[in-house]
Design a protein around this motif. Structure first.
Motif, PDB file in Angstrom:
ATOM      1  N   ASP A 298       0.778  -1.172  -0.157  1.00 16.99           N
ATOM      2  CA  ASP A 298       0.047  -0.009   0.021  1.00 16.99           C
ATOM      3  C   ASP A 298       1.018   1.286  -0.094  1.00 16.99           C
ATOM      4  O   ASP A 298       1.091   1.955   1.101  1.00 16.99           O
ATOM      5  CB  ASP A 298      -0.909  -0.166   1.258  1.00 16.99           C
ATOM      6  N   ALA A 299       1.548   1.458  -1.161  1.00 15.04           N
ATOM      7  CA  ALA A 299       2.455   2.623  -1.325  1.00 15.04           C
ATOM      8  C   ALA A 299       2.874   2.647  -2.718  1.00 15.04           C
ATOM      9  O   ALA A 299       2.377   1.913  -3.416  1.00 15.04           O
ATOM     10  CB  ALA A 299       3.778   2.289  -0.597  1.00 15.04           C
ATOM     11  N   VAL A 300       3.300   3.802  -3.085  1.00 18.40           N
ATOM     12  CA  VAL A 300       3.518   4.262  -4.542  1.00 18.40           C
ATOM     13  C   VAL A 300       5.119   4.240  -4.722  1.00 18.40           C
ATOM     14  O   VAL A 300       5.863   4.960  -4.068  1.00 18.40           O
ATOM     15  CB  VAL A 300       2.886   5.423  -4.758  1.00 18.40           C
TER      16      VAL A 300
ATOM     17  N   GLY B  39      12.063   5.574   1.245  1.00 12.33           N
ATOM     18  CA  GLY B  39      13.452   5.376   0.944  1.00 12.33           C
ATOM     19  C   GLY B  39      13.618   5.686  -0.603  1.00 12.33           C
ATOM     20  O   GLY B  39      12.593   6.010  -1.162  1.00 12.33           O
ATOM     21  N   ALA B  40      14.480   5.589  -0.638  1.00  7.58           N
ATOM     22  CA  ALA B  40      14.913   6.154  -2.465  1.00  7.58           C
ATOM     23  C   ALA B  40      16.337   5.520  -2.648  1.00  7.58           C
ATOM     24  O   ALA B  40      17.275   5.475  -2.075  1.00  7.58           O
ATOM     25  CB  ALA B  40      14.879   7.566  -2.406  1.00  7.58           C
TER      26      ALA B  40
ATOM     27  N   ALA C 110       6.417  -1.773   3.600  1.00 10.22           N
ATOM     28  CA  ALA C 110       6.865  -0.492   2.908  1.00 10.22           C
ATOM     29  C   ALA C 110       7.944   0.142   3.781  1.00 10.22           C
ATOM     30  O   ALA C 110       8.975   0.353   2.823  1.00 10.22           O
ATOM     31  CB  ALA C 110       5.774   0.555   2.570  1.00 10.22           C
ATOM     32  N   ALA C 111       7.833   0.406   4.844  1.00 10.01           N
ATOM     33  CA  ALA C 111       9.040   1.177   5.542  1.00 10.01           C
ATOM     34  C   ALA C 111      10.272   0.458   5.588  1.00 10.01           C
ATOM     35  O   ALA C 111      11.246   1.196   5.468  1.00 10.01           O
ATOM     36  CB  ALA C 111       8.539   1.560   7.088  1.00 10.01           C
ATOM     37  N   VAL C 112      10.007  -1.063   5.972  1.00  8.30           N
ATOM     38  CA  VAL C 112      11.248  -1.615   5.851  1.00  8.30           C
ATOM     39  C   VAL C 112      11.817  -1.766   4.189  1.00  8.30           C
ATOM     40  O   VAL C 112      13.161  -1.703   4.213  1.00  8.30           O
ATOM     41  CB  VAL C 112      10.881  -3.223   6.385  1.00  8.30           C
ATOM     42  N   LEU C 113      11.125  -1.727   3.321  1.00 10.39           N
ATOM     43  CA  LEU C 113      11.698  -1.660   2.050  1.00 10.39           C
ATOM     44  C   LEU C 113      12.427  -0.255   1.865  1.00 10.39           C
ATOM     45  O   LEU C 113      13.505  -0.030   1.140  1.00 10.39           O
ATOM     46  CB  LEU C 113      10.414  -1.877   0.896  1.00 10.39           C
ATOM     47  N   GLY C 114      11.817   0.650   2.400  1.00  5.72           N
ATOM     48  CA  GLY C 114      12.562   1.829   2.171  1.00  5.72           C
ATOM     49  C   GLY C 114      13.890   1.957   2.727  1.00  5.72           C
ATOM     50  O   GLY C 114      14.747   2.449   2.251  1.00  5.72           O
ATOM     51  N   LYS C 115      13.944   1.588   4.064  1.00  2.00           N
ATOM     52  CA  LYS C 115      15.429   1.363   4.520  1.00  2.00           C
ATOM     53  C   LYS C 115      16.349   0.692   3.720  1.00  2.00           C
ATOM     54  O   LYS C 115      17.413   0.727   3.579  1.00  2.00           O
ATOM     55  CB  LYS C 115      15.160   0.746   5.980  1.00  2.00           C
TER      56      LYS C 115
ATOM     57  N   VAL D 260      16.131   8.119 -10.311  1.00  4.06           N
ATOM     58  CA  VAL D 260      16.341   7.832  -8.970  1.00  4.06           C
ATOM     59  C   VAL D 260      14.651   7.183  -8.765  1.00  4.06           C
ATOM     60  O   VAL D 260      13.644   7.477  -9.190  1.00  4.06           O
ATOM     61  CB  VAL D 260      16.192   9.052  -8.163  1.00  4.06           C
ATOM     62  N   LEU D 261      14.456   6.033  -7.915  1.00  5.80           N
ATOM     63  CA  LEU D 261      13.501   5.211  -7.310  1.00  5.80           C
ATOM     64  C   LEU D 261      13.099   5.650  -5.926  1.00  5.80           C
ATOM     65  O   LEU D 261      13.878   5.125  -5.250  1.00  5.80           O
ATOM     66  CB  LEU D 261      13.591   3.892  -7.500  1.00  5.80           C
ATOM     67  N   ALA D 262      12.006   6.160  -5.490  1.00  3.66           N
ATOM     68  CA  ALA D 262      11.669   6.332  -4.496  1.00  3.66           C
ATOM     69  C   ALA D 262      10.406   5.637  -4.050  1.00  3.66           C
ATOM     70  O   ALA D 262       9.591   5.139  -4.865  1.00  3.66           O
ATOM     71  CB  ALA D 262      11.375   7.929  -4.134  1.00  3.66           C
ATOM     72  N   LEU D 263      10.203   5.053  -2.857  1.00  3.44           N
ATOM     73  CA  LEU D 263       8.841   4.667  -2.502  1.00  3.44           C
ATOM     74  C   LEU D 263       8.270   5.498  -1.271  1.00  3.44           C
ATOM     75  O   LEU D 263       8.835   5.854  -0.469  1.00  3.44           O
ATOM     76  CB  LEU D 263       9.462   3.074  -1.667  1.00  3.44           C
ATOM     77  N   ALA D 264       7.087   5.739  -1.727  1.00  9.61           N
ATOM     78  CA  ALA D 264       6.462   6.755  -0.945  1.00  9.61           C
ATOM     79  C   ALA D 264       4.992   6.315  -0.392  1.00  9.61           C
ATOM     80  O   ALA D 264       4.449   5.675  -0.929  1.00  9.61           O
ATOM     81  CB  ALA D 264       6.144   8.024  -1.575  1.00  9.61           C
ATOM     82  N   PRO D 265       4.774   6.674   0.820  1.00  5.35           N
ATOM     83  CA  PRO D 265       3.278   6.488   1.534  1.00  5.35           C
ATOM     84  C   PRO D 265       2.474   7.132   0.408  1.00  5.35           C
ATOM     85  O   PRO D 265       2.679   8.130  -0.205  1.00  5.35           O
ATOM     86  CB  PRO D 265       3.202   7.321   2.859  1.00  5.35           C
ATOM     87  N   ARG D 266       1.068   6.515   0.152  1.00  4.11           N
ATOM     88  CA  ARG D 266       0.266   6.894  -0.907  1.00  4.11           C
ATOM     89  C   ARG D 266       0.116   8.469  -0.723  1.00  4.11           C
ATOM     90  O   ARG D 266       0.103   9.023  -1.921  1.00  4.11           O
ATOM     91  CB  ARG D 266      -0.961   6.048  -0.632  1.00  4.11           C
ATOM     92  N   ASP D 267      -0.222   8.987   0.418  1.00  5.58           N
ATOM     93  CA  ASP D 267      -0.544  10.343   0.539  1.00  5.58           C
ATOM     94  C   ASP D 267       0.462  11.527   0.382  1.00  5.58           C
ATOM     95  O   ASP D 267       0.616  12.639   0.481  1.00  5.58           O
ATOM     96  CB  ASP D 267      -1.242  10.744   1.925  1.00  5.58           C
ATOM     97  N   ARG D 268       2.011  10.885   0.250  1.00  7.29           N
ATOM     98  CA  ARG D 268       3.205  11.580  -0.038  1.00  7.29           C
ATOM     99  C   ARG D 268       3.472  11.653  -1.314  1.00  7.29           C
ATOM    100  O   ARG D 268       4.545  12.326  -1.654  1.00  7.29           O
ATOM    101  CB  ARG D 268       4.324  11.311   1.079  1.00  7.29           C
ATOM    102  N   ALA D 269       3.068  10.830  -2.279  1.00  5.52           N
ATOM    103  CA  ALA D 269       3.553  10.215  -3.500  1.00  5.52           C
ATOM    104  C   ALA D 269       3.603  11.605  -4.519  1.00  5.52           C
ATOM    105  O   ALA D 269       4.713  12.088  -4.987  1.00  5.52           O
ATOM    106  CB  ALA D 269       2.815   9.407  -4.196  1.00  5.52           C
ATOM    107  N   VAL D 270       2.613  12.504  -4.344  1.00  7.28           N
ATOM    108  CA  VAL D 270       2.438  13.520  -5.155  1.00  7.28           C
ATOM    109  C   VAL D 270       3.453  14.673  -4.808  1.00  7.28           C
ATOM    110  O   VAL D 270       4.423  15.237  -5.423  1.00  7.28           O
ATOM    111  CB  VAL D 270       1.238  14.264  -5.480  1.00  7.28           C
ATOM    112  N   GLY D 271       3.692  14.692  -3.440  1.00  8.77           N
ATOM    113  CA  GLY D 271       4.723  15.466  -2.793  1.00  8.77           C
ATOM    114  C   GLY D 271       5.879  15.210  -3.092  1.00  8.77           C
ATOM    115  O   GLY D 271       6.912  16.164  -3.311  1.00  8.77           O
TER     116      GLY D 271
END
Ligand code: MEV
Length: 326
Positions: free
Chosen positions: A172-174, A265-266, A227-232, A277-288
């Protein structure tokens, strides 16, 4: 008599495993099915001609920069047993070249697929792979096969030593992809890592070992939606890619901007030395995150939602920043 036929190949993004894949390490790649290019081949008199943004003319006179697609074209015609005349091939699409998104493999896949369809021949997956991989060998010397597999596979893949498994994703992330606008040759990046491996084998070996562990353990994180673990893991792998010398200050700045804007993470994606660059963002932060990437110099940003279902990824280019066509 050949018929008019088209074939479309999509871009890919590497989540984990670029460079280490060249040395047999595992890798994970996702299809960017919203970012494609299409080859159309049509019957025409005389020798085969190609029309593209990089070259238009007879295939016999193609410049060195077109040597890789030429290999796929020749291999496909030989396989079919077709003559080297009687067709014109047009290639068009939106995958930016030299940004680590698989454009060279996609051009080869689209041309090869269109030629085969023109002659009514169905290429099986391994044969299609073989022709794209031959082109990739011409393009960058020592390809792992990851790009060739990724651009002809419509699902996320776990890749190891030439083989692929479909990878379930339930996040559940973008993913947000930012393009530095800087073209880089995968060939140079792969050669730079090979040089470093020769001079500092321990340092490179340690970086690869860490990347391989992250790639393998990420498989469960993707299925379980961590998602948070993947970001790390992405941050850690980016550090290792920096160690390998394939990041740049521009890439690092976009990674930093993504994190400041709230990404989990990115990392750089693809060969590096520019590119994306590839970033993984919470759904509500993706546009930001996408906006932060642009404010910090990204020329394009795309969203990749991996949560439609386990296999389908959707990619949208941002209307304000479309990439230049191939
Ligand atoms: C390029 O997209 C990926 C690399 O790992 C090269 C390869 O796997 O062939 C850098």
């Amino acid at each position: 008599m050949p018929q008019t036929a088209s074939h479309t190949a999509h871009a890919k993004v590497i989540l984990f495993g670029e460079h280490s894949a060249v040395y047999g390490g595992p890798a994970i790649a996702l299809p960017l099915e919203g970012l494609t290019l299409t080859a159309t081949s049509r019957p025409s008199a005389g020798p085969i001609t190609l029309e593209s943004a990089f070259y238009s003319g007879p295939i016999g006179a193609m410049p060195q920069s077109m040597a890789a697609p030429a290999v796929a074209l020749h291999k496909t015609l030989e396989y079919i047993g077709a003559p080297f005349d009687g067709l014109s091939i047009r290639v068009e699409g939106m995958i930016p070249a030299g940004r680590g998104l698989g454009s060279s493999a996609a051009v080869a896949a689209a041309i090869s697929g269109a030629l085969a369809k023109s002659y009514g021949v169905a290429l099986d997956g391994d044969t299609a792979f073989e022709f794209v991989q031959a082109a990739e060998r011409e393009a960058h010397g020592n390809p792992s096969g990851l790009d060739a597999r990724a651009v002809i596979t419509n699902t996320p893949i776990f890749f190891r030593a030439g083989n692929v498994d479909r990878l379930p994703i339930n996040l559940d992330a973008v993913f947000v992809i930012g393009d530095t606008g800087v073209s880089a040759q995968t060939r140079s990046a792969v050669a730079a890592v090979a040089d470093l491996l020769r001079t500092e084998p321990q340092r490179v070996g340690a970086a690869f070992a860490l990347i391989n562990t992250h790639t393998e353990t990420a498989v469960e994180d993707l299925a379980a939606g961590r998602a948070a673990v993947l970001g790390k893991r992405m941050n850690s792998v980016h550090e290792q890619l920096r160690e390998l010398g394939v990041s740049t200050s521009t890439v690092d700045a976009l990674v930093e901007a993504s994190l400041t804007a709230g990404a989990f993470g990115a990392k750089l994606t693809g060969g590096g030395l520019g590119g994306c660059v590839l970033a993984l963002a919470p759904r509500d932060r993706a546009v930001g995150v996408a906006d932060a990437l642009r404010r910090n110099g990204a020329v394009s940003a795309w969203f990749l939602d991996a949560n439609i279902d386990s296999v389908s990824c959707v990619c949208d280019d941002h209307p304000r920043h479309r990439p230049e066509p191939i």
